[in-house]
Design a protein around this motif. Structure first.
Motif: not given
Length: 124
Positions: A25-27, A1-3, A109-115
């Motif tokens: 953040s993170g991986y 999971h990308v934050q 916007a609805d095509e983006y997975h990470y916010w």
């Protein structure tokens, strides 16, 4: 999971400049389609700028010629250089990421997975 984590927001007077940054953040890597969105109080979230994996960019008409989106894959950071700021640019700014095909720039916007959680920009 990308934050994603945004930074660089603040309060400026009209005509001023700010540079927003966004890093995972993170991986995570920013080698995806990336975008900046903004949401003013009581209004819908709207796209500001997007950048594809090959560096192709697109801008909302309201910011063309004033904002520049860029990415530094070595520093793993997305930027939004904002110049000639206007009071109507006041909003919470969010960065977003999505897996995408080479050469594509995602506007919706609805095509983006990470916010990210956003950074506030106030222009007076």
């Amino acid at each position: 999971h990308v934050q994603l984590v945004e930074s660089g927001g603040g309060s400026v007077t009209a005509g001023g400049s700010l540079r927003l940054s966004c890093s995972p953040s993170g991986y995570g890597h920013i080698t995806k389609c990336m975008g900046w969105f903004r949401q003013a109080p009581g209004k819908e979230r709207v796209g500001v700028a997007g950048i594809g994996t090959d560096g192709t960019t697109k801008y909302a008409n309201s910011v063309k010629g004033r904002f520049i989106i860029s990415r530094d894959n070595v520093k793993n950071t997305l930027y939004l250089e904002m110049n000639s700021l206007k009071p109507e640019d006041t909003a919470m700014y969010y960065c977003a990421a999505a897996v995408c095909a080479v050469g594509r720039v995602i506007a919706a916007a609805d095509e983006y997975h990470y916010w990210g959680r956003g950074t506030q920009v106030t222009v007076s």
